[in-house]
Design an enzyme around this catalytic site. Structure first.
Site, PDB file in Angstrom:
ATOM      1  N   TYR A  70       0.832  -1.210   0.000  1.00 29.03           N
ATOM      2  CA  TYR A  70       0.000   0.000   0.000  1.00 29.03           C
ATOM      3  C   TYR A  70       0.866   1.259   0.000  1.00 29.03           C
ATOM      4  O   TYR A  70       0.503   2.271  -0.595  1.00 29.03           O
ATOM      5  CB  TYR A  70      -1.006  -0.018   1.158  1.00 29.03           C
ATOM      6  CG  TYR A  70      -2.211  -0.867   0.793  1.00 29.03           C
ATOM      7  CD1 TYR A  70      -3.235  -0.343   0.015  1.00 29.03           C
ATOM      8  CD2 TYR A  70      -2.284  -2.205   1.146  1.00 29.03           C
ATOM      9  CE1 TYR A  70      -4.304  -1.114  -0.382  1.00 29.03           C
ATOM     10  CE2 TYR A  70      -3.355  -2.997   0.758  1.00 29.03           C
ATOM     11  CZ  TYR A  70      -4.366  -2.438  -0.011  1.00 29.03           C
ATOM     12  OH  TYR A  70      -5.426  -3.205  -0.412  1.00 29.03           O
ATOM     13  N   ARG A  73       1.718   1.729  -3.577  1.00 25.27           N
ATOM     14  CA  ARG A  73       0.568   2.242  -4.347  1.00 25.27           C
ATOM     15  C   ARG A  73       0.297   3.711  -4.008  1.00 25.27           C
ATOM     16  O   ARG A  73      -0.035   4.509  -4.876  1.00 25.27           O
ATOM     17  CB  ARG A  73      -0.678   1.391  -4.079  1.00 25.27           C
ATOM     18  CG  ARG A  73      -0.651   0.082  -4.875  1.00 25.27           C
ATOM     19  CD  ARG A  73      -1.917  -0.702  -4.692  1.00 25.27           C
ATOM     20  NE  ARG A  73      -3.111   0.034  -5.092  1.00 25.27           N
ATOM     21  CZ  ARG A  73      -4.345  -0.293  -4.711  1.00 25.27           C
ATOM     22  NH1 ARG A  73      -4.546  -1.338  -3.934  1.00 25.27           N
ATOM     23  NH2 ARG A  73      -5.381   0.410  -5.106  1.00 25.27           N
ATOM     24  N   VAL A 106      -9.996   4.626  -4.874  1.00 24.96           N
ATOM     25  CA  VAL A 106      -9.509   5.017  -3.541  1.00 24.96           C
ATOM     26  C   VAL A 106      -8.443   6.107  -3.655  1.00 24.96           C
ATOM     27  O   VAL A 106      -7.709   6.364  -2.720  1.00 24.96           O
ATOM     28  CB  VAL A 106      -8.934   3.775  -2.800  1.00 24.96           C
ATOM     29  CG1 VAL A 106     -10.026   2.741  -2.538  1.00 24.96           C
ATOM     30  CG2 VAL A 106      -7.770   3.132  -3.565  1.00 24.96           C
ATOM     31  N   ASP A 107      -8.356   6.739  -4.842  1.00 23.56           N
ATOM     32  CA  ASP A 107      -7.212   7.609  -5.135  1.00 23.56           C
ATOM     33  C   ASP A 107      -7.449   9.100  -4.926  1.00 23.56           C
ATOM     34  O   ASP A 107      -6.536   9.903  -5.147  1.00 23.56           O
ATOM     35  CB  ASP A 107      -6.731   7.361  -6.573  1.00 23.56           C
ATOM     36  CG  ASP A 107      -7.829   7.573  -7.617  1.00 23.56           C
ATOM     37  OD1 ASP A 107      -8.773   8.349  -7.361  1.00 23.56           O
ATOM     38  OD2 ASP A 107      -7.743   6.966  -8.696  1.00 23.56           O
ATOM     39  N   HIS A 122     -15.288   2.261  -1.642  1.00 20.17           N
ATOM     40  CA  HIS A 122     -14.237   1.336  -1.217  1.00 20.17           C
ATOM     41  C   HIS A 122     -13.169   2.015  -0.364  1.00 20.17           C
ATOM     42  O   HIS A 122     -12.062   1.496  -0.229  1.00 20.17           O
ATOM     43  CB  HIS A 122     -13.608   0.653  -2.447  1.00 20.17           C
ATOM     44  CG  HIS A 122     -14.542  -0.297  -3.129  1.00 20.17           C
ATOM     45  ND1 HIS A 122     -14.359  -0.775  -4.407  1.00 20.17           N
ATOM     46  CD2 HIS A 122     -15.700  -0.865  -2.692  1.00 20.17           C
ATOM     47  CE1 HIS A 122     -15.353  -1.592  -4.728  1.00 20.17           C
ATOM     48  NE2 HIS A 122     -16.184  -1.667  -3.706  1.00 20.17           N
ATOM     49  N   CYS A 153       0.719   1.415  15.764  1.00 22.95           N
ATOM     50  CA  CYS A 153       0.104   2.647  16.246  1.00 22.95           C
ATOM     51  C   CYS A 153       0.987   3.255  17.347  1.00 22.95           C
ATOM     52  O   CYS A 153       1.370   2.558  18.297  1.00 22.95           O
ATOM     53  CB  CYS A 153      -1.271   2.284  16.821  1.00 22.95           C
ATOM     54  SG  CYS A 153      -2.095   3.634  17.636  1.00 22.95           S
ATOM     55  N   THR A 194     -15.525   0.981 -15.412  1.00 25.44           N
ATOM     56  CA  THR A 194     -15.576  -0.122 -14.438  1.00 25.44           C
ATOM     57  C   THR A 194     -15.978  -1.413 -15.133  1.00 25.44           C
ATOM     58  O   THR A 194     -16.815  -1.403 -16.034  1.00 25.44           O
ATOM     59  CB  THR A 194     -16.530   0.189 -13.260  1.00 25.44           C
ATOM     60  OG1 THR A 194     -16.583  -0.963 -12.393  1.00 25.44           O
ATOM     61  CG2 THR A 194     -17.936   0.545 -13.705  1.00 25.44           C
TER      62      THR A 194
HETATM   63  P1  OAD Z   1     -11.337  -3.071 -13.167  1.00 24.49           P
HETATM   64  O1  OAD Z   1      -9.847  -3.153 -13.351  1.00 24.49           O
HETATM   65  O2  OAD Z   1     -12.043  -4.321 -12.838  1.00 24.49           O
HETATM   66  O3  OAD Z   1     -11.996  -2.480 -14.479  1.00 24.49           O
HETATM   67  C1  OAD Z   1     -11.500  -1.328 -15.107  1.00 24.49           C
HETATM   68  C2  OAD Z   1     -12.404  -1.036 -16.278  1.00 24.49           C
HETATM   69  O4  OAD Z   1     -11.977   0.181 -16.865  1.00 24.49           O
HETATM   70  C3  OAD Z   1     -12.363  -2.099 -17.394  1.00 24.49           C
HETATM   71  O5  OAD Z   1     -13.692  -2.447 -17.746  1.00 24.49           O
HETATM   72  C4  OAD Z   1     -11.651  -1.395 -18.540  1.00 24.49           C
HETATM   73  O6  OAD Z   1     -12.109  -1.804 -19.809  1.00 24.49           O
HETATM   74  C5  OAD Z   1     -11.988   0.051 -18.277  1.00 24.49           C
HETATM   75  N1  OAD Z   1     -11.010   1.046 -18.756  1.00 24.49           N
HETATM   76  C6  OAD Z   1      -9.655   0.972 -18.766  1.00 24.49           C
HETATM   77  N2  OAD Z   1      -9.114   2.107 -19.219  1.00 24.49           N
HETATM   78  C7  OAD Z   1     -10.147   2.939 -19.514  1.00 24.49           C
HETATM   79  C8  OAD Z   1     -10.244   4.280 -20.001  1.00 24.49           C
HETATM   80  N3  OAD Z   1      -9.165   5.000 -20.309  1.00 24.49           N
HETATM   81  N4  OAD Z   1     -11.475   4.800 -20.176  1.00 24.49           N
HETATM   82  C9  OAD Z   1     -12.591   4.093 -19.892  1.00 24.49           C
HETATM   83  N5  OAD Z   1     -12.566   2.831 -19.422  1.00 24.49           N
HETATM   84  C10 OAD Z   1     -11.365   2.258 -19.224  1.00 24.49           C
HETATM   85  O7  OAD Z   1     -11.594  -1.927 -12.085  1.00 24.49           O
HETATM   86  P2  OAD Z   1     -12.929  -1.652 -11.237  1.00 24.49           P
HETATM   87  O8  OAD Z   1     -14.138  -1.949 -12.034  1.00 24.49           O
HETATM   88  O9  OAD Z   1     -12.773  -0.320 -10.653  1.00 24.49           O
HETATM   89  O10 OAD Z   1     -11.952  -3.173  -5.174  1.00 24.49           O
HETATM   90  O11 OAD Z   1     -12.777  -2.733 -10.101  1.00 24.49           O
HETATM   91  C11 OAD Z   1     -13.713  -2.769  -9.055  1.00 24.49           C
HETATM   92  C12 OAD Z   1     -13.035  -3.107  -7.755  1.00 24.49           C
HETATM   93  O12 OAD Z   1     -12.235  -4.275  -7.920  1.00 24.49           O
HETATM   94  C13 OAD Z   1     -12.033  -2.068  -7.265  1.00 24.49           C
HETATM   95  O13 OAD Z   1     -12.642  -0.995  -6.571  1.00 24.49           O
HETATM   96  C14 OAD Z   1     -11.177  -2.875  -6.347  1.00 24.49           C
HETATM   97  C15 OAD Z   1     -10.990  -4.115  -7.175  1.00 24.49           C
HETATM   98  O14 OAD Z   1     -10.746  -5.292  -6.459  1.00 24.49           O
HETATM   99  C16 OAD Z   1     -11.435  -3.012  -3.966  1.00 24.49           C
HETATM  100  O15 OAD Z   1     -10.285  -2.641  -3.800  1.00 24.49           O
HETATM  101  C17 OAD Z   1     -12.387  -3.319  -2.870  1.00 24.49           C
END
Ligand code: OAD
Length: 257
Positions: A70, A73, A106-107, A122, A153, A194
């Site tokens: 982390y 990141r 989370v950024d 998240h 801590c 997403t």
């Molecule tokens: P993912 O990595 O699963 O999906 C990213 C999505 O963004 C994919 O569908 C890509 O096609 C799309 N993508 C990539 N570049 C792009 C761009 N320039 N413009 C538009 N779309 C683009 O990420 P999340 O859906 O955010 O959870 O993942 C959901 C959760 O899974 C995260 O919050 C995290 C992870 O485990 C936790 O940390 C709890």
């Protein structure tokens, strides 16, 4: 080249008439800022095993490894800036009675770009707290890590963890409830960048649609959500959203004059 409003007339018409707009974002929104996604070819979960880095069990087994990951990141995120997608969403907000960004990220980049109503489903990688006394820990404390030693801590010696949701954990108290209320009222929901595979977050756009919202998706490829949406706009968020915001702004200004 056709203008955005000519290619997506229904979406622009719906947005022009909307009072309540909800935006649901994932890692793809920050991809053009240089922050890796999770499931794309170069995504974090292609290189690392979530079970070894993003669960309470992993943390308790090897706190120093999880803390170091982390820290790495966080260092990447600190260097990055909001991209045109974040800025376009911040510029869209004032046009509506209610506009909420419900993010899985989370950024903190939506907030940095100026979005005011952001719900972090998240958590945030920039916050940390003690698992025992729950006191928030300053990032400085985490940067004082000795090689191979877990950070504790300063007050009670409990382990310090990031304020993010790990696999198997519930979402932050109230966040999902608030997001659910917002999507139930939404006239339009934009799902952006997403894969829509992580639940319960991925339920939100579906709930919006069930409650009558117009559902549009922006992604570089089709996602698990695509079969349920009214339209998918294929392309980079950082290229599409500035055009969308410009088209909405132009149409609303024209309507008001
Ligand atoms: P993912 O990595 O699963 O999906 C990213 C999505 O963004 C994919 O569908 C890509 O096609 C799309 N993508 C990539 N570049 C792009 C761009 N320039 N413009 C538009 N779309 C683009 O990420 P999340 O859906 O955010 O959870 O993942 C959901 C959760 O899974 C995260 O919050 C995290 C992870 O485990 C936790 O940390 C709890």
């Amino acid at each position: 080249m056709a203008r955005f409003e000519d290619k997506h007339p229904e979406l622009i018409a719906r947005l022009t008439q909307a009072a309540h707009v909800a935006v649901f974002t994932g890692a793809g929104v920050s991809a053009e800022s240089g922050i890796p996604t999770f499931r794309d070819e170069e995504g974090l979960w292609q290189k690392y095993e979530p079970q070894e880095l993003a669960t309470m069990e992993a943390f308790l087994n090897q706190p120093e490894v999880v803390q170091a990951w982390y820290k790495h990141r966080r260092a990447i995120i600190h260097e990055k800036k909001p991209n045109p997608a974040h800025h376009a969403l911040a510029q869209l907000e004032p046009f509506f009675q209610e506009f909420a960004v419900i993010t899985q990220n989370v950024d903190n980049l939506h907030q940095e770009a100026g979005s005011k109503n952001v719900i972090e489903l998240h958590g945030s990688i920039l916050r940390n707290y003690c698992v025992d006394c729950k006191q928030e820990a300053a990032e400085q404390t985490l940067n004082q890590m000795a090689e191979g030693q877990p950070v504790q801590c300063p007050k009670c010696k409990g382990l310090i963890r990031p304020d993010v949701v790990w696999f198997g954990e519930s979402l932050p108290q109230g966040a999902f409830e608030k997001a659910s209320q917002i999507v139930c009222q939404a006239d339009v929901l934009l799902s952006i960048g997403t894969s829509a595979v992580v639940f319960p977050a991925a339920q939100l756009p579906i709930t919006a649609k069930e409650h009558g919202a117009y559902l549009a998706e922006i992604n570089i490829e089709r996602s698990d959500l695509s079969p349920f949406v009214d339209e998918t706009i294929l392309g980079k968020a950082g290229e599409i959203l500035p055009d969308l915001t410009a088209a909405v702004s132009k149409r609303i200004s024209a309507t008001n004059n």
